[in-house]
Write a protein that holds these residues in place. Structure first.
Motif, PDB file in Angstrom:
ATOM      1  N   HIS A  79       0.837  -1.200   0.000  1.00 14.53           N
ATOM      2  CA  HIS A  79       0.000   0.000   0.000  1.00 14.53           C
ATOM      3  C   HIS A  79       0.874   1.253   0.000  1.00 14.53           C
ATOM      4  O   HIS A  79       1.987   1.246   0.522  1.00 14.53           O
ATOM      5  CB  HIS A  79      -0.931   0.036   1.221  1.00 14.53           C
ATOM      6  N   LEU A  91      -8.817   3.042   4.153  1.00 10.40           N
ATOM      7  CA  LEU A  91      -8.353   2.261   3.004  1.00 10.40           C
ATOM      8  C   LEU A  91      -7.600   0.998   3.424  1.00 10.40           C
ATOM      9  O   LEU A  91      -7.032   0.313   2.582  1.00 10.40           O
ATOM     10  CB  LEU A  91      -7.437   3.123   2.124  1.00 10.40           C
ATOM     11  N   LYS A  92      -7.572   0.719   4.727  1.00  4.82           N
ATOM     12  CA  LYS A  92      -6.881  -0.469   5.251  1.00  4.82           C
ATOM     13  C   LYS A  92      -5.382  -0.428   4.958  1.00  4.82           C
ATOM     14  O   LYS A  92      -4.772  -1.431   4.589  1.00  4.82           O
ATOM     15  CB  LYS A  92      -7.476  -1.760   4.676  1.00  4.82           C
ATOM     16  N   THR A 101      -7.713   2.623  -8.138  1.00  2.00           N
ATOM     17  CA  THR A 101      -8.614   3.230  -7.153  1.00  2.00           C
ATOM     18  C   THR A 101      -9.383   4.349  -7.836  1.00  2.00           C
ATOM     19  O   THR A 101      -8.793   5.169  -8.540  1.00  2.00           O
ATOM     20  CB  THR A 101      -7.829   3.784  -5.956  1.00  2.00           C
ATOM     21  N   THR A 280     -10.600  -1.637  -7.732  1.00  2.21           N
ATOM     22  CA  THR A 280     -10.685  -2.486  -6.545  1.00  2.21           C
ATOM     23  C   THR A 280     -11.188  -1.693  -5.339  1.00  2.21           C
ATOM     24  O   THR A 280     -11.707  -2.259  -4.387  1.00  2.21           O
ATOM     25  CB  THR A 280      -9.320  -3.088  -6.197  1.00  2.21           C
ATOM     26  N   THR A 281     -11.026  -0.362  -5.397  1.00  2.00           N
ATOM     27  CA  THR A 281     -11.445   0.498  -4.295  1.00  2.00           C
ATOM     28  C   THR A 281     -12.128   1.745  -4.852  1.00  2.00           C
ATOM     29  O   THR A 281     -11.675   2.313  -5.848  1.00  2.00           O
ATOM     30  CB  THR A 281     -10.236   0.927  -3.433  1.00  2.00           C
ATOM     31  N   VAL A 300     -15.482   5.043   1.633  1.00  5.65           N
ATOM     32  CA  VAL A 300     -14.617   4.106   0.901  1.00  5.65           C
ATOM     33  C   VAL A 300     -15.298   2.752   0.806  1.00  5.65           C
ATOM     34  O   VAL A 300     -15.756   2.209   1.806  1.00  5.65           O
ATOM     35  CB  VAL A 300     -13.249   3.957   1.597  1.00  5.65           C
ATOM     36  N   LYS A 301     -15.365   2.221  -0.404  1.00  9.32           N
ATOM     37  CA  LYS A 301     -15.944   0.897  -0.624  1.00  9.32           C
ATOM     38  C   LYS A 301     -14.993   0.032  -1.440  1.00  9.32           C
ATOM     39  O   LYS A 301     -14.158   0.538  -2.187  1.00  9.32           O
ATOM     40  CB  LYS A 301     -17.282   0.999  -1.358  1.00  9.32           C
ATOM     41  N   SER A 302     -15.135  -1.290  -1.285  1.00  9.25           N
ATOM     42  CA  SER A 302     -14.368  -2.225  -2.094  1.00  9.25           C
ATOM     43  C   SER A 302     -15.129  -2.507  -3.388  1.00  9.25           C
ATOM     44  O   SER A 302     -16.271  -2.087  -3.562  1.00  9.25           O
ATOM     45  CB  SER A 302     -14.144  -3.535  -1.334  1.00  9.25           C
ATOM     46  N   SER A 303     -14.484  -3.261  -4.282  1.00 10.09           N
ATOM     47  CA  SER A 303     -15.134  -3.608  -5.548  1.00 10.09           C
ATOM     48  C   SER A 303     -16.342  -4.515  -5.332  1.00 10.09           C
ATOM     49  O   SER A 303     -17.181  -4.650  -6.210  1.00 10.09           O
ATOM     50  CB  SER A 303     -14.128  -4.291  -6.479  1.00 10.09           C
ATOM     51  N   PHE A 308     -15.985  -0.007   3.759  1.00  8.44           N
ATOM     52  CA  PHE A 308     -14.837  -0.221   4.642  1.00  8.44           C
ATOM     53  C   PHE A 308     -15.028   0.433   6.008  1.00  8.44           C
ATOM     54  O   PHE A 308     -14.512  -0.018   7.007  1.00  8.44           O
ATOM     55  CB  PHE A 308     -13.568   0.341   3.997  1.00  8.44           C
TER      56      PHE A 308
END
Length: 322
Positions: A79, A91-92, A101, A280-281, A300-303, A308
């Protein structure tokens, strides 16, 4: 399972392999499972030779162990920090390397402010190069200078940070695709590059809407494949700025046995349905109108459309985003 003939070892010559094959020892697994005394009896191999071959096979096919600390360091390297702690948490760990992204929102919702702040932080704190594709022709060098100046760095360091942000102006999708391929081919072009920002992709894509819609999907697919290749091969993270558009839709509902029509506002990302499966994000921006200060709300969301975390509010000021 791999055949013995695929093992590159001086002691496993063609004659030895043929002798082993006569006893149904064809693969690496057959060789390892066979009794050492039996192999020594069949061939001219000594016990030391057999153990040497076995060790060579183990080294070639066995998985390597990794400690918890090494795994943690590897995850950190996967990352890129945005330089905004609360956003990194959402965003982890930061922007995923080798991935795409998306930053998406309505006009004037802080999209360019966000990617500008991230670019400054990556350049100043991480000392890494950024390629900023300015498709809107509104990149502001003075804004970059202002944000970096607020960090309190000296003029020489400030100049170095600004120099690490490489601005590229492109006017169509073909030029963008060609540039991404050049980035893959030329090491000098991608030297120390950790981040590519495209602000914004709809500016290039909307030229191909309407009668050229099929062509637009083809060009978008070519760009995605090129970006994924560069990202995977060289560990470069991509931020693509998308635009949310507003549409009014006539909705007919039944109330008390009567049909009632009303206009409903619908928000649709400009890059269409094909694009929604690419990043993916997803980072969504929106202006908080309930506050006197200029603030943006970020989610923020994932695919997989997994949220998140909760929506985070940031203040827009002279240092970008706080």
């Amino acid at each position: 399972m791999a055949l013995l003939s695929s093992i590159d070892h001086d002691l496993l010559n063609e004659e030895t392999i043929q002798i082993l094959n006569t006893k149904s020892i064809y693969s690496v697994l057959d060789f390892l499972n066979e009794d050492v005394d039996e192999i020594a009896h069949l061939t001219d191999l000594t016990y030391v030779d057999i153990f040497s071959i076995q060790q060579h096979i183990y080294q070639k096919f066995n998985t390597t162990s990794i400690s918890g600390l090494d795994l943690y360091e590897k995850i950190k390297e996967s990352h890129i920090s945005t330089g905004i702690p609360r956003l990194d948490t959402a965003l982890k760990g930061g922007l995923p390397c080798g991935k795409i992204t998306e930053v998406c929102g309505l006009p004037c919702s802080g999209k360019t402010q966000l990617v500008t702040a991230i670019s400054c932080n990556v350049s100043h704190h991480l000392k890494r190069n950024i390629i900023y594709v300015d498709a809107k022709n509104d990149f502001s060098g003075s804004r970059i200078y202002q944000i970096l100046k607020e960090t309190g760095c000296e003029e020489k360091e400030l100049a170095s940070s600004m120099d690490r942000i490489k601005v590229v102006r492109l006017w169509n999708m073909n030029a963008l695709i060609y540039f991404i391929h050049e980035l893959h081919r030329k090491e000098s072009l991608r030297n120390c590059v950790s981040l590519v920002v495209v602000d914004s992709l709809p500016c290039l894509m909307l030229q191909h809407k309407g009668e050229k819609s099929k062509e637009s999907i083809g060009l978008l697919n070519l760009f995605v494949n090129a970006a994924r290749l560069v990202g995977t091969e060289h560990g470069i993270s991509f931020i693509i700025v998308n635009l949310t558009t507003r549409w009014n839709e006539l909705l007919v509902t039944e109330e008390d046995g009567k049909n009632v029509s009303k206009w409903v506002e619908k928000k649709v990302p400009a890059l269409g349905k094909y694009w929604q499966f690419i990043p993916t994000t997803f980072i969504r921006t929106d202006i908080d109108k309930s506050c006197e200060l200029k603030k943006i709300d970020i989610s923020v969301k994932s695919s997989c459309d997994v949220l998140f975390g909760n929506t985070i509010s940031f203040e827009l000021n002279s240092i970008g985003i706080k």
